[in-house]
Enzyme design. Structure first.
Site, PDB file in Angstrom:
ATOM      1  CD  GLU A 109      -3.277   0.949   1.833  1.00  0.00           C
ATOM      2  OE1 GLU A 109      -3.807   2.090   1.562  1.00  0.00           O
ATOM      3  OE2 GLU A 109      -3.825   0.004   2.183  1.00  0.00           O
ATOM      4  CB  SER A 110       3.975   2.105   1.801  1.00  0.00           C
ATOM      5  OG  SER A 110       3.577   2.045   3.089  1.00  0.00           O
TER       6      SER A 110
END
Length: 141
Positions: A63-64
């Site tokens: 997700e980062s």
């Protein structure tokens, strides 16, 4: 944005101060016209109880890097990016070294984006396949 590759990566990494990305030692290390790569060390800080990489840490890495890719490749002067949904299929365990997440766009719309994120280890073994959808919304004053 007229930053060099090194400046853009340094800016992305400095934005990670005092965040989950810093806690997990996630570092943006490469990008090109349509991709962004981050890495995360695999050690006891990201283990599950039996001593292998935790799937949640893998999802946080995915997700980062996916959110940063949306941020980098879209007009974030006037928009902000938020994750909508992430899926992760974990295929192989890792006990040490680094894992690398490469985010590429499957769809880059004005409002929604879909990214494919491949997680590999130091030997280029496929560890996880993730999909992230993001949304861009207008910044308000």
């Amino acid at each position: 944005m007229n930053l060099s590759k090194e400046q853009l990566l340094a800016k992305a990494n400095s934005a990670s101060k005092n965040t989950l990305m810093e806690t997990l030692d996630i570092e943006m290390i490469d990008y090109g016209q349509d991709f962004l790569v981050a890495r995360m060390p695999v050690n006891s800080r990201v283990y599950q109880p039996d001593g292998v990489l935790h799937g949640g840490a893998t999802a946080a890495l995915a997700e980062s890097v996916g959110s940063f890719a949306s941020h980098i490749f879209l007009d974030t002067e006037h928009l902000f990016v938020r994750g909508l949904e992430i899926t992760a299929n974990h295929l192989k365990s890792v006990k040490d070294g680094y894992v690398y997440a490469k985010a590429t766009f499957l769809h880059k719309g004005r409002t929604t984006q879909l990214l494919d994120i491949r997680i590999t280890d130091d030997h280029d073994n496929l560890i996880s396949i993730c999909r992230l959808s993001t949304i861009t919304l207008p910044k308000t004053k």
